[in-house]
Design a protein around this motif. Structure first.
Motif, PDB file in Angstrom:
ATOM      1  N   GLY A 196       8.864  25.223  24.434  1.00  0.00           N
ATOM      2  CA  GLY A 196       9.915  24.970  23.448  1.00  0.00           C
ATOM      3  C   GLY A 196       9.504  23.895  22.452  1.00  0.00           C
ATOM      4  N   VAL A 197       8.831  22.840  22.961  1.00  0.00           N
ATOM      5  CA  VAL A 197       8.360  21.773  22.072  1.00  0.00           C
ATOM      6  C   VAL A 197       7.284  22.290  21.131  1.00  0.00           C
ATOM      7  CG1 VAL A 197       7.214  19.532  21.984  1.00  0.00           C
ATOM      8  CG2 VAL A 197       8.943  19.977  23.735  1.00  0.00           C
ATOM      9  N   THR A 198       6.296  23.010  21.692  1.00  0.00           N
ATOM     10  CA  THR A 198       5.199  23.503  20.847  1.00  0.00           C
ATOM     11  C   THR A 198       5.686  24.540  19.840  1.00  0.00           C
ATOM     12  OG1 THR A 198       4.646  25.143  22.558  1.00  0.00           O
ATOM     13  CG2 THR A 198       3.462  23.042  22.607  1.00  0.00           C
ATOM     14  N   SER A 199       6.725  25.293  20.203  1.00  0.00           N
ATOM     15  CA  SER A 199       7.272  26.264  19.259  1.00  0.00           C
ATOM     16  C   SER A 199       7.869  25.563  18.044  1.00  0.00           C
ATOM     17  CB  SER A 199       8.340  27.118  19.957  1.00  0.00           C
ATOM     18  OG  SER A 199       8.950  28.011  19.052  1.00  0.00           O
ATOM     19  N   GLY A 200       8.595  24.471  18.297  1.00  0.00           N
ATOM     20  CA  GLY A 200       9.159  23.718  17.182  1.00  0.00           C
ATOM     21  C   GLY A 200       8.080  23.104  16.296  1.00  0.00           C
ATOM     22  N   LEU A 201       7.013  22.576  16.934  1.00  0.00           N
ATOM     23  CA  LEU A 201       5.921  21.976  16.161  1.00  0.00           C
ATOM     24  C   LEU A 201       5.128  23.039  15.410  1.00  0.00           C
ATOM     25  CD1 LEU A 201       4.657  19.259  18.664  1.00  0.00           C
ATOM     26  CD2 LEU A 201       6.082  18.946  16.636  1.00  0.00           C
ATOM     27  N   THR A 218       4.635  11.023  19.273  1.00  0.00           N
ATOM     28  CA  THR A 218       5.918  10.330  19.475  1.00  0.00           C
ATOM     29  C   THR A 218       7.077  11.322  19.462  1.00  0.00           C
ATOM     30  OG1 THR A 218       5.023   8.366  18.388  1.00  0.00           O
ATOM     31  CG2 THR A 218       7.411   8.503  18.616  1.00  0.00           C
ATOM     32  N   VAL A 219       6.981  12.321  18.579  1.00  0.00           N
ATOM     33  CA  VAL A 219       8.019  13.353  18.530  1.00  0.00           C
ATOM     34  C   VAL A 219       8.087  14.099  19.863  1.00  0.00           C
ATOM     35  CG1 VAL A 219       8.698  15.528  17.441  1.00  0.00           C
ATOM     36  CG2 VAL A 219       7.896  13.619  16.040  1.00  0.00           C
ATOM     37  N   VAL A 220       6.931  14.442  20.411  1.00  0.00           N
ATOM     38  CA  VAL A 220       6.885  15.152  21.696  1.00  0.00           C
ATOM     39  C   VAL A 220       7.544  14.317  22.792  1.00  0.00           C
ATOM     40  CG1 VAL A 220       5.365  16.052  23.500  1.00  0.00           C
ATOM     41  CG2 VAL A 220       4.838  16.491  21.101  1.00  0.00           C
ATOM     42  N   LEU A 221       7.206  13.043  22.836  1.00  0.00           N
ATOM     43  CA  LEU A 221       7.795  12.158  23.850  1.00  0.00           C
ATOM     44  C   LEU A 221       9.304  12.050  23.675  1.00  0.00           C
ATOM     45  CD1 LEU A 221       5.123   9.292  23.948  1.00  0.00           C
ATOM     46  CD2 LEU A 221       5.643  10.925  25.764  1.00  0.00           C
ATOM     47  N   ALA A 254      -3.952  17.242  13.737  1.00  0.00           N
ATOM     48  CA  ALA A 254      -4.099  18.696  13.741  1.00  0.00           C
ATOM     49  C   ALA A 254      -2.809  19.382  13.321  1.00  0.00           C
ATOM     50  CB  ALA A 254      -4.523  19.170  15.130  1.00  0.00           C
ATOM     51  N   VAL A 255      -1.673  18.854  13.784  1.00  0.00           N
ATOM     52  CA  VAL A 255      -0.391  19.469  13.437  1.00  0.00           C
ATOM     53  C   VAL A 255      -0.136  19.365  11.933  1.00  0.00           C
ATOM     54  CG1 VAL A 255       2.117  19.313  13.727  1.00  0.00           C
ATOM     55  CG2 VAL A 255       0.626  19.113  15.717  1.00  0.00           C
ATOM     56  N   THR A 256      -0.351  18.182  11.377  1.00  0.00           N
ATOM     57  CA  THR A 256      -0.033  17.977   9.961  1.00  0.00           C
ATOM     58  C   THR A 256      -1.050  18.622   9.022  1.00  0.00           C
ATOM     59  OG1 THR A 256      -1.167  15.838  10.061  1.00  0.00           O
ATOM     60  CG2 THR A 256       1.231  15.849  10.371  1.00  0.00           C
ATOM     61  N   SER A 257      -2.266  18.857   9.514  1.00  0.00           N
ATOM     62  CA  SER A 257      -3.295  19.460   8.659  1.00  0.00           C
ATOM     63  C   SER A 257      -3.411  20.966   8.850  1.00  0.00           C
ATOM     64  CB  SER A 257      -4.653  18.806   8.941  1.00  0.00           C
ATOM     65  OG  SER A 257      -5.065  19.058  10.279  1.00  0.00           O
ATOM     66  N   GLY A 258      -2.623  21.504   9.770  1.00  0.00           N
ATOM     67  CA  GLY A 258      -2.638  22.945   9.971  1.00  0.00           C
ATOM     68  C   GLY A 258      -3.750  23.441  10.872  1.00  0.00           C
ATOM     69  N   GLN A 259      -4.382  22.529  11.611  1.00  0.00           N
ATOM     70  CA  GLN A 259      -5.458  22.925  12.517  1.00  0.00           C
ATOM     71  C   GLN A 259      -4.889  23.311  13.888  1.00  0.00           C
ATOM     72  OE1 GLN A 259      -8.619  23.194  11.440  1.00  0.00           O
ATOM     73  NE2 GLN A 259      -7.733  22.622   9.442  1.00  0.00           N
ATOM     74  N   PRO A 260      -5.553  24.234  14.602  1.00  0.00           N
ATOM     75  CA  PRO A 260      -5.070  24.614  15.939  1.00  0.00           C
ATOM     76  C   PRO A 260      -5.225  23.478  16.933  1.00  0.00           C
ATOM     77  CG  PRO A 260      -7.191  25.647  15.477  1.00  0.00           C
ATOM     78  CD  PRO A 260      -6.746  25.009  14.185  1.00  0.00           C
ATOM     79  N   THR A 261      -4.274  23.338  17.796  1.00  0.00           N
ATOM     80  CA  THR A 261      -4.303  22.316  18.854  1.00  0.00           C
ATOM     81  C   THR A 261      -3.388  22.775  19.986  1.00  0.00           C
ATOM     82  OG1 THR A 261      -4.010  19.957  19.342  1.00  0.00           O
ATOM     83  CG2 THR A 261      -2.390  20.979  17.881  1.00  0.00           C
ATOM     84  N   ARG A 278       3.858  15.127  42.210  1.00  0.00           N
ATOM     85  CA  ARG A 278       4.526  15.504  40.971  1.00  0.00           C
ATOM     86  C   ARG A 278       4.393  17.010  40.791  1.00  0.00           C
ATOM     87  NH1 ARG A 278       5.753  11.063  41.718  1.00  0.00           N
ATOM     88  NH2 ARG A 278       5.954   9.292  40.260  1.00  0.00           N
ATOM     89  N   ALA A 279       5.419  17.597  40.176  1.00  0.00           N
ATOM     90  CA  ALA A 279       5.385  19.046  39.948  1.00  0.00           C
ATOM     91  C   ALA A 279       4.422  19.420  38.840  1.00  0.00           C
ATOM     92  CB  ALA A 279       6.782  19.555  39.608  1.00  0.00           C
ATOM     93  N   GLY A 280       4.182  18.498  37.911  1.00  0.00           N
ATOM     94  CA  GLY A 280       3.277  18.771  36.805  1.00  0.00           C
ATOM     95  C   GLY A 280       3.019  17.511  36.008  1.00  0.00           C
ATOM     96  N   ALA A 281       2.103  17.602  35.062  1.00  0.00           N
ATOM     97  CA  ALA A 281       1.793  16.485  34.169  1.00  0.00           C
ATOM     98  C   ALA A 281       1.415  17.067  32.808  1.00  0.00           C
ATOM     99  CB  ALA A 281       0.655  15.641  34.731  1.00  0.00           C
ATOM    100  N   LEU A 282       1.657  16.286  31.757  1.00  0.00           N
ATOM    101  CA  LEU A 282       1.384  16.746  30.394  1.00  0.00           C
ATOM    102  C   LEU A 282       0.436  15.763  29.711  1.00  0.00           C
ATOM    103  CD1 LEU A 282       2.154  18.843  28.170  1.00  0.00           C
ATOM    104  CD2 LEU A 282       3.894  17.203  27.425  1.00  0.00           C
ATOM    105  N   VAL A 283      -0.588  16.317  29.062  1.00  0.00           N
ATOM    106  CA  VAL A 283      -1.550  15.496  28.336  1.00  0.00           C
ATOM    107  C   VAL A 283      -1.472  15.848  26.851  1.00  0.00           C
ATOM    108  CG1 VAL A 283      -3.980  14.911  28.051  1.00  0.00           C
ATOM    109  CG2 VAL A 283      -3.085  15.387  30.342  1.00  0.00           C
ATOM    110  N   ILE A 284      -1.234  14.822  26.010  1.00  0.00           N
ATOM    111  CA  ILE A 284      -1.260  14.999  24.554  1.00  0.00           C
ATOM    112  C   ILE A 284      -2.659  14.594  24.102  1.00  0.00           C
ATOM    113  CG2 ILE A 284      -0.184  14.378  22.367  1.00  0.00           C
ATOM    114  CD1 ILE A 284       2.296  13.512  23.918  1.00  0.00           C
ATOM    115  N   PRO A 285      -3.472  15.529  23.671  1.00  0.00           N
ATOM    116  CA  PRO A 285      -4.892  15.239  23.406  1.00  0.00           C
ATOM    117  C   PRO A 285      -5.077  14.383  22.158  1.00  0.00           C
ATOM    118  CG  PRO A 285      -4.368  17.460  22.710  1.00  0.00           C
ATOM    119  CD  PRO A 285      -3.140  16.926  23.391  1.00  0.00           C
TER     120      PRO A 285
END
Length: 401
Positions: A140-145, A66-69, A111-118, A98-105
């Motif tokens: 920029g989004v992934t850097s903040g997360l 939701t934060v990413v969106l 993974a973000v809250t538990s410190g696992q790579p994603t 479309r120029a691109g698409a984004l998939v949130i797995p």
């Protein structure tokens, strides 16, 4: 002098009788300028850049997704679309829709809250012009997360070290640390203070477009009129005129004066059209605009007599003049601002009269300059014309007429 003026008026009178020629001299430049103005947004009002449609497939459904969106939705240059699944989004990119698409797995939030790579999966087309822009936004989004994840890991580690206990609610601690980090991301305690020095000036597209097209089409009209001298020489009309009790300089000067007047009138009409249709700002020095216009038409007219003196047949003059006009317009700043071009091209452009004319117009209409700022441009154009006129008059063969 009276004979020279008589010949010039006669040439203009003959031109006015040819309604089709007058039509194309006036309507074609105005029509092309109008089309270019529509394409480049020269009409009044601020033009907004079109937002990029970005399909986002949320396969996670967690808080971090939701934060990413939310972050992507707040980006003004993106239009986030959530109605597609991964297959449909990938197909849109493959089809070039479309120029691109984004998939949130799945499991992204955990993974973000538990410190696992994603990772967020960005799908782009090969060689897409907007791919670097989309990649920069997602990074920029992934850097903040990533910063958020690091904060959570450090918090849990420090609590474990301080308590030495493994029985505490570390999941709850991690959740509270993540929530605090999210709040910090929304309102960062450390920011950047930007100070703007000077007054910003909006770039008026019409102030670049109209003078550029005016100079180019004036060159077409003047050099085409110069070509009529070759036509008269081939038909024998010029030779019969030489028999008349007219000084040769009056005969040639009258024809050149008519061409000069045509160029000045055409540029003037283009500027009036630009001011009325596009709301173009003519700058603060009418005298400066007039001098640049007169100097430009003088240089173009003189170039015309030089070409007529060097070129021997009417069949040769049209392709040669077209090449000269289009080439000098392209590198001289008539189509695009000169400062956008490579340094080598900018230096080469100094050999063309178009670059000096456009520099003068740009100084007055884009940079807010006055008469004192364009004296160099006027002087170079006058000198350019004087050299072309002297050489052309020297090489012009009256006896072969």
């Amino acid at each position: 002098m009276k004979k020279l003026l008589y010949i010039a008026l006669n040439e203009l009178s003959l031109l006015c009788k040819d309604r089709m020629t007058v039509f194309w001299i006036v309507v074609l430049p105005l029509g092309m300028t109008l089309i270019a103005g529509l394409v480049f947004g020269a009409f009044g009002g601020e033009s907004e850049a079109a937002a990029i449609d970005l399909p986002v497939v949320n396969e996670d459904g967690g808080e971090m997704a939701t934060v990413v969106l939310d972050v992507l939705s707040q980006t003004g240059s993106l239009n986030v679309e959530t109605a597609y699944d991964e297959k449909a989004a990938r197909q849109l990119v493959t089809d070039g829709k479309r120029a691109g698409a984004l998939v949130i797995p799945p499991g992204f939030s955990a993974a973000v809250t538990s410190g696992q790579p994603t990772a967020l999966a960005l799908i782009v087309a090969p060689d897409g012009q907007t791919a670097p822009l989309l990649e920069g936004m997602v990074r920029g989004v992934t850097s903040g997360l990533s910063s958020l994840q690091t904060t959570v890991q450090v918090t849990v580690r420090e609590v474990q070290r301080a308590t030495g206990s493994a029985d505490m609610d570390y999941e709850g601690i991690a959740g509270r640390a993540a929530a605090a980090a999210l709040e910090s991301l929304e309102a960062p305690p450390i920011g950047t203070q930007v100070t703007v020095v000077g007054q910003a000036q909006d770039f008026d597209v019409s102030a670049q477009l109209v003078p550029g097209y005016a100079v180019m089409f004036a060159m077409f009209s003047i050099l085409a009129a110069a070509g009529t001298i070759l036509e008269e020489k081939e038909r024998g009309t010029f030779k019969r005129l030489l028999v008349s009790p007219l000084p040769r300089w009056s005969l040639l000067g009258g024809k050149l004066l008519a061409q000069f007047v045509i160029g000045v009138v055409q540029i003037g009409l283009m500027f009036i059209f630009g001011a009325l249709v596009f709301g173009m700002d003519l700058g603060g020095s009418f005298l400066g605009l007039l001098l640049i216009t007169l100097a430009t038409c003088w240089a173009t007219t003189s170039l015309g007599i030089l070409l007529v003196a060097v070129i021997r047949s009417r069949k040769q003059i049209h392709p040669i003049t077209t090449l000269i006009i289009l080439g000098s317009s392209a590198i001289g700043g008539a189509w695009f601002p000169l400062f956008l071009m490579p340094k080598a091209v900018q230096q080469l452009a100094r050999l063309t009269l178009v670059s000096w004319a456009m520099e003068g117009y740009n100084r007055l209409m884009l940079l807010g300059g006055n008469l004192a700022d364009v004296w160099l441009d006027v002087g170079v154009l006058v000198l350019y014309g004087a050299i072309c006129f002297a050489v052309g008059l020297r090489l012009f063969k009256f006896k072969e007429a």
